[in-house]
Design a protein around this motif. Structure first.
Motif, PDB file in Angstrom:
ATOM      1  N   VAL A 124       0.836  -1.199   0.000  1.00  0.00           N
ATOM      2  CA  VAL A 124       0.000   0.000   0.000  1.00  0.00           C
ATOM      3  C   VAL A 124       0.872   1.252   0.000  1.00  0.00           C
ATOM      4  CG1 VAL A 124      -1.631   1.364   1.365  1.00  0.00           C
ATOM      5  CG2 VAL A 124      -1.973  -1.102   1.092  1.00  0.00           C
ATOM      6  N   ILE A 125       1.896   1.258   0.826  1.00  0.00           N
ATOM      7  CA  ILE A 125       2.793   2.420   0.914  1.00  0.00           C
ATOM      8  C   ILE A 125       3.564   2.604  -0.387  1.00  0.00           C
ATOM      9  CG2 ILE A 125       4.826   3.356   2.113  1.00  0.00           C
ATOM     10  CD1 ILE A 125       3.791   1.955   4.640  1.00  0.00           C
ATOM     11  N   GLU A 126       3.908   1.504  -1.045  1.00  0.00           N
ATOM     12  CA  GLU A 126       4.598   1.599  -2.331  1.00  0.00           C
ATOM     13  C   GLU A 126       3.731   2.265  -3.391  1.00  0.00           C
ATOM     14  OE1 GLU A 126       5.689  -2.414  -3.163  1.00  0.00           O
ATOM     15  OE2 GLU A 126       7.513  -2.361  -1.934  1.00  0.00           O
ATOM     16  N   GLY A 127       2.420   2.293  -3.161  1.00  0.00           N
ATOM     17  CA  GLY A 127       1.523   2.967  -4.085  1.00  0.00           C
ATOM     18  C   GLY A 127       1.524   4.476  -3.944  1.00  0.00           C
ATOM     19  N   PHE A 128       2.234   4.992  -2.939  1.00  0.00           N
ATOM     20  CA  PHE A 128       2.363   6.445  -2.773  1.00  0.00           C
ATOM     21  C   PHE A 128       3.171   6.999  -3.948  1.00  0.00           C
ATOM     22  CE2 PHE A 128       4.488  10.264  -1.206  1.00  0.00           C
ATOM     23  CZ  PHE A 128       3.450  10.942  -0.599  1.00  0.00           C
ATOM     24  N   GLY A 129       2.601   7.938  -4.684  1.00  0.00           N
ATOM     25  CA  GLY A 129       3.256   8.454  -5.892  1.00  0.00           C
ATOM     26  C   GLY A 129       4.377   9.419  -5.572  1.00  0.00           C
ATOM     27  N   THR A 130       5.560   8.878  -5.324  1.00  0.00           N
ATOM     28  CA  THR A 130       6.706   9.718  -4.969  1.00  0.00           C
ATOM     29  C   THR A 130       7.044  10.711  -6.068  1.00  0.00           C
ATOM     30  OG1 THR A 130       7.603   7.884  -3.672  1.00  0.00           O
ATOM     31  CG2 THR A 130       9.095   9.691  -4.189  1.00  0.00           C
ATOM     32  N   SER A 131       7.071  10.226  -7.304  1.00  0.00           N
ATOM     33  CA  SER A 131       7.402  11.106  -8.427  1.00  0.00           C
ATOM     34  C   SER A 131       6.379  12.225  -8.566  1.00  0.00           C
ATOM     35  CB  SER A 131       7.472  10.286  -9.713  1.00  0.00           C
ATOM     36  OG  SER A 131       7.733  11.102 -10.825  1.00  0.00           O
ATOM     37  N   LEU A 132       5.084  11.874  -8.462  1.00  0.00           N
ATOM     38  CA  LEU A 132       4.033  12.881  -8.551  1.00  0.00           C
ATOM     39  C   LEU A 132       4.121  13.858  -7.386  1.00  0.00           C
ATOM     40  CD1 LEU A 132       1.520  13.963  -9.930  1.00  0.00           C
ATOM     41  CD2 LEU A 132       0.166  12.267  -8.691  1.00  0.00           C
ATOM     42  N   PHE A 133       4.464  13.354  -6.206  1.00  0.00           N
ATOM     43  CA  PHE A 133       4.628  14.218  -5.034  1.00  0.00           C
ATOM     44  C   PHE A 133       5.708  15.268  -5.283  1.00  0.00           C
ATOM     45  CE2 PHE A 133       6.895  15.183  -1.079  1.00  0.00           C
ATOM     46  CZ  PHE A 133       5.868  15.664  -0.288  1.00  0.00           C
ATOM     47  N   ILE A 134       6.877  14.817  -5.762  1.00  0.00           N
ATOM     48  CA  ILE A 134       7.984  15.742  -6.050  1.00  0.00           C
ATOM     49  C   ILE A 134       7.566  16.746  -7.105  1.00  0.00           C
ATOM     50  CG2 ILE A 134      10.304  15.925  -7.054  1.00  0.00           C
ATOM     51  CD1 ILE A 134      10.336  14.934  -4.204  1.00  0.00           C
ATOM     52  N   GLN A 135       6.875  16.270  -8.130  1.00  0.00           N
ATOM     53  CA  GLN A 135       6.464  17.167  -9.205  1.00  0.00           C
ATOM     54  C   GLN A 135       5.489  18.225  -8.715  1.00  0.00           C
ATOM     55  OE1 GLN A 135       5.934  15.880 -13.444  1.00  0.00           O
ATOM     56  NE2 GLN A 135       3.787  16.071 -12.928  1.00  0.00           N
ATOM     57  N   MET A 136       4.480  17.796  -7.980  1.00  0.00           N
ATOM     58  CA  MET A 136       3.485  18.745  -7.508  1.00  0.00           C
ATOM     59  C   MET A 136       4.062  19.742  -6.513  1.00  0.00           C
ATOM     60  SD  MET A 136      -0.012  16.551  -7.017  1.00  0.00           S
ATOM     61  CE  MET A 136      -0.896  18.043  -6.582  1.00  0.00           C
ATOM     62  N   VAL A 137       4.818  19.250  -5.538  1.00  0.00           N
ATOM     63  CA  VAL A 137       5.361  20.140  -4.514  1.00  0.00           C
ATOM     64  C   VAL A 137       6.395  21.084  -5.118  1.00  0.00           C
ATOM     65  CG1 VAL A 137       6.609  20.279  -2.326  1.00  0.00           C
ATOM     66  CG2 VAL A 137       4.923  18.475  -2.676  1.00  0.00           C
ATOM     67  N   GLY A 138       7.274  20.550  -5.985  1.00  0.00           N
ATOM     68  CA  GLY A 138       8.309  21.387  -6.582  1.00  0.00           C
ATOM     69  C   GLY A 138       7.733  22.527  -7.398  1.00  0.00           C
ATOM     70  N   VAL A 139       6.747  22.198  -8.246  1.00  0.00           N
ATOM     71  CA  VAL A 139       6.147  23.218  -9.104  1.00  0.00           C
ATOM     72  C   VAL A 139       5.349  24.229  -8.290  1.00  0.00           C
ATOM     73  CG1 VAL A 139       4.458  23.619 -10.939  1.00  0.00           C
ATOM     74  CG2 VAL A 139       6.104  21.757 -11.155  1.00  0.00           C
ATOM     75  N   THR A 140       4.521  23.740  -7.358  1.00  0.00           N
ATOM     76  CA  THR A 140       3.699  24.669  -6.584  1.00  0.00           C
ATOM     77  C   THR A 140       4.543  25.515  -5.626  1.00  0.00           C
ATOM     78  OG1 THR A 140       3.213  22.892  -4.989  1.00  0.00           O
ATOM     79  CG2 THR A 140       1.621  23.276  -6.744  1.00  0.00           C
ATOM     80  N   TYR A 141       5.649  24.950  -5.134  1.00  0.00           N
ATOM     81  CA  TYR A 141       6.564  25.724  -4.289  1.00  0.00           C
ATOM     82  C   TYR A 141       7.169  26.883  -5.081  1.00  0.00           C
ATOM     83  CZ  TYR A 141      10.863  26.847  -1.707  1.00  0.00           C
ATOM     84  OH  TYR A 141      11.886  27.503  -1.053  1.00  0.00           O
ATOM     85  N   LEU A 142       7.642  26.573  -6.294  1.00  0.00           N
ATOM     86  CA  LEU A 142       8.221  27.625  -7.133  1.00  0.00           C
ATOM     87  C   LEU A 142       7.198  28.714  -7.429  1.00  0.00           C
ATOM     88  CD1 LEU A 142      10.323  28.921  -8.993  1.00  0.00           C
ATOM     89  CD2 LEU A 142       9.605  27.328 -10.786  1.00  0.00           C
ATOM     90  N   PHE A 143       6.003  28.308  -7.814  1.00  0.00           N
ATOM     91  CA  PHE A 143       5.006  29.310  -8.183  1.00  0.00           C
ATOM     92  C   PHE A 143       4.415  30.019  -6.972  1.00  0.00           C
ATOM     93  CE2 PHE A 143       5.466  27.307 -12.231  1.00  0.00           C
ATOM     94  CZ  PHE A 143       5.223  28.334 -13.130  1.00  0.00           C
ATOM     95  N   ALA A 144       4.515  29.422  -5.795  1.00  0.00           N
ATOM     96  CA  ALA A 144       4.139  30.148  -4.579  1.00  0.00           C
ATOM     97  C   ALA A 144       5.104  31.302  -4.347  1.00  0.00           C
ATOM     98  CB  ALA A 144       4.134  29.206  -3.380  1.00  0.00           C
ATOM     99  N   ILE A 145       6.388  31.094  -4.623  1.00  0.00           N
ATOM    100  CA  ILE A 145       7.392  32.153  -4.497  1.00  0.00           C
ATOM    101  C   ILE A 145       7.129  33.256  -5.509  1.00  0.00           C
ATOM    102  CG2 ILE A 145       9.846  32.704  -4.810  1.00  0.00           C
ATOM    103  CD1 ILE A 145      10.467  29.892  -3.757  1.00  0.00           C
ATOM    104  N   ILE A 146       6.935  32.844  -6.764  1.00  0.00           N
ATOM    105  CA  ILE A 146       6.745  33.821  -7.843  1.00  0.00           C
ATOM    106  C   ILE A 146       5.425  34.570  -7.667  1.00  0.00           C
ATOM    107  CG2 ILE A 146       6.476  34.064 -10.346  1.00  0.00           C
ATOM    108  CD1 ILE A 146       8.347  31.702 -10.692  1.00  0.00           C
ATOM    109  N   ASN A 147       4.417  33.858  -7.198  1.00  0.00           N
ATOM    110  CA  ASN A 147       3.133  34.511  -6.949  1.00  0.00           C
ATOM    111  C   ASN A 147       3.229  35.469  -5.763  1.00  0.00           C
ATOM    112  OD1 ASN A 147       0.241  34.774  -7.504  1.00  0.00           O
ATOM    113  ND2 ASN A 147      -0.058  33.711  -5.570  1.00  0.00           N
ATOM    114  N   GLY A 148       4.036  35.073  -4.778  1.00  0.00           N
ATOM    115  CA  GLY A 148       4.176  35.907  -3.581  1.00  0.00           C
ATOM    116  C   GLY A 148       4.823  37.255  -3.829  1.00  0.00           C
ATOM    117  N   ASN A 149       5.729  37.340  -4.813  1.00  0.00           N
ATOM    118  CA  ASN A 149       6.372  38.633  -5.079  1.00  0.00           C
ATOM    119  C   ASN A 149       5.659  39.436  -6.166  1.00  0.00           C
ATOM    120  OD1 ASN A 149       7.225  37.598  -7.581  1.00  0.00           O
ATOM    121  ND2 ASN A 149       9.237  37.007  -6.793  1.00  0.00           N
ATOM    122  N   GLY A 150       4.474  38.972  -6.556  1.00  0.00           N
ATOM    123  CA  GLY A 150       3.646  39.741  -7.490  1.00  0.00           C
ATOM    124  C   GLY A 150       3.951  39.539  -8.955  1.00  0.00           C
TER     125      GLY A 150
END
Length: 418
Positions: free
Chosen positions: A49-75
């Motif tokens: 069950v734990i192996e079904g955790f999408g590690t690659s998707l997790f990295i992709q989602m967090v990495g992209v949203t983290y970057l755009f949270a920074i860019i969105n934060g500075n306007g």
């Protein structure tokens, strides 16, 4: 009862309960996955069950949203969106995003990296223009799907090789044209459903006016976006890791606040997507997909083969990767199946490819996940775009796309191209 059937029932229960009670569907699915390990411990273990955790998707989602949270934060995103809105009429934005997605995808990188980039461009632009960001992101991603079978893409290379192994002509241009046809139809339906011709002037913030110039921090942020696009589309960098790298550099250079950026990551959406994926992994491991596919294939005939192949590919893509699983599984059987029932092999290949592509709007897919993540970062998102409602809508888009494909395949419209 069969584990595959039970896991499918629990998935449906999680979606219904989550929508009715306004709780996170992903967390429910993780809990149900644990229940299945207790009931079927000899078949499925907690480790699986734990192996079904999408590690690659997790990295992709967090990495992209983290970057755009920074860019969105500075306007940066808001100002860039306002400048673009000043140049493009609001009602034309969905059309523009469709062609941008198609051009980027067909130029060589294929749909996978483009599907990750289009939503983060389309959503803030749409919000500033006063049009529905969900609609624009969906239509933009449909453009990326439309260009997927260009002869230049890696997806086309895989399909071409599988076709040639069966003695078929490996030309994927007809398949690309079929894909373009169905995505245009589906995009129009999405445009009508969301009333894309309406513009919310009260929500629009991009009126044609004299806008301020970018600051040096915003110019660096824009440079970061260019590097992200170039690295992912041209150099095949991992979009999530690239997002973390660029975000880290921007924070070090004083272009963003790390704590605010981390807080801006839509963790609830990520838990929803990955939690549902864990339960679906059990469905895959337990043979539930094979049960559904076998049932569909058993009723194939010369006229029904194309729509059934499309539906089979679409259902499989709900649970697995189109490129990694659906294409290698279904395309190799198209030649023999076509000979046995008197159908056209290339036609069946087109249905398998398109079905495995346009059904990818479910929230557990990368496309649907990034749309949910992008929308959730907007102001008053919980009120304007409730997550559970959006969760259901994205599933509905996938089902409607498959229905359109099946009906048009039954009519035989793609025979004009293939």
């Amino acid at each position: 009862m069969n584990l595959g059937i039970v896991s499918l029932i629990l998935l449906l229960v999680a979606i219904v309960v989550g929508f009715a009670r306004n709780v996170n569907v992903g967390i429910l699915c993780i809990g149900f996955a644990m229940v299945l390990t207790l009931l079927y411990g000899d078949t499925i273990t907690a480790k699986q069950v734990i192996e079904g955790f999408g590690t690659s998707l997790f990295i992709q989602m967090v990495g992209v949203t983290y970057l755009f949270a920074i860019i969105n934060g500075n306007g940066t995103l808001e100002l860039m969106a306002r400048k673009i809105v000043n140049l493009v009429p609001a009602r034309a934005i969905p059309l523009v995003m469709f062609f941008i997605g198609m051009a980027l995808s067909a130029a060589g990188p294929g749909s996978i990296p483009c599907l990750a980039i289009i939503p983060v461009i389309a959503i803030p632009i749409s919000v500033s223009a006063g049009i529905n960001p969900i609609m624009t992101a969906i239509i933009g991603d449909m453009g990326a799907m439309a260009g997927r079978m260009s002869p230049l893409t890696p997806e086309a290379a895989v399909v071409r090789g599988l076709m040639e192994e069966q003695g078929m002509d490996g030309n994927t241009v007809p398949i690309m044209l079929c894909t373009m046809m169905v995505t245009v139809i589906c995009a129009l339906l999405v445009y009508v459903y969301y009333k894309g011709w309406t513009v919310d002037r009260s929500a629009a913030s991009g009126e044609k006016e004299q806008l301020p110039k970018f600051t040096w921090q915003q110019w660096l942020s824009l440079l970061g976006l260019v590097v992200l696009a170039f690295g992912v589309l041209v150099l095949s960098w991992n979009v999530g890791l690239t997002g973390f790298l660029i975000g880290t550099i921007l924070v070090i250079l004083g272009c963003g606040n790390e704590k605010k950026a981390v807080a801006g990551v839509p963790w609830n959406v990520i838990l929803m997507v990955l939690g549902v994926g864990m339960l679906m992994n059990i469905l895959s491991l337990s043979g539930g997909i094979d049960i559904m596919v076998s049932a569909l294939e058993s009723i194939m005939g010369p006229k029904s083969a194309a729509p059934i192949m499309a539906l089979t590919a679409g259902i499989m893509s709900f649970f697995s990767s189109g490129l990694g699983v659906v294409f290698p599984t279904l395309v190799p059987i198209c030649g023999g199946l076509a000979s046995g029932i008197g159908a056209d092999g290339v036609y069946l290949v087109a249905m398998a490819v398109i079905g495995g592509t346009i059904a990818g709007y479910t929230p557990i897919s990368t496309t649907g996940a990034l749309i949910m993540a992008g929308v959730s970062q907007q102001k008053d998102a919980e009120t304007r775009f409730p997550q559970n409602k959006l969760f259901i809508e994205l599933f509905a888009v996938s089902f409607i796309n498959l229905a359109v494909l099946a009906v048009t395949a039954l009519i035989g419209i793609y025979g004009l191209i293939v």
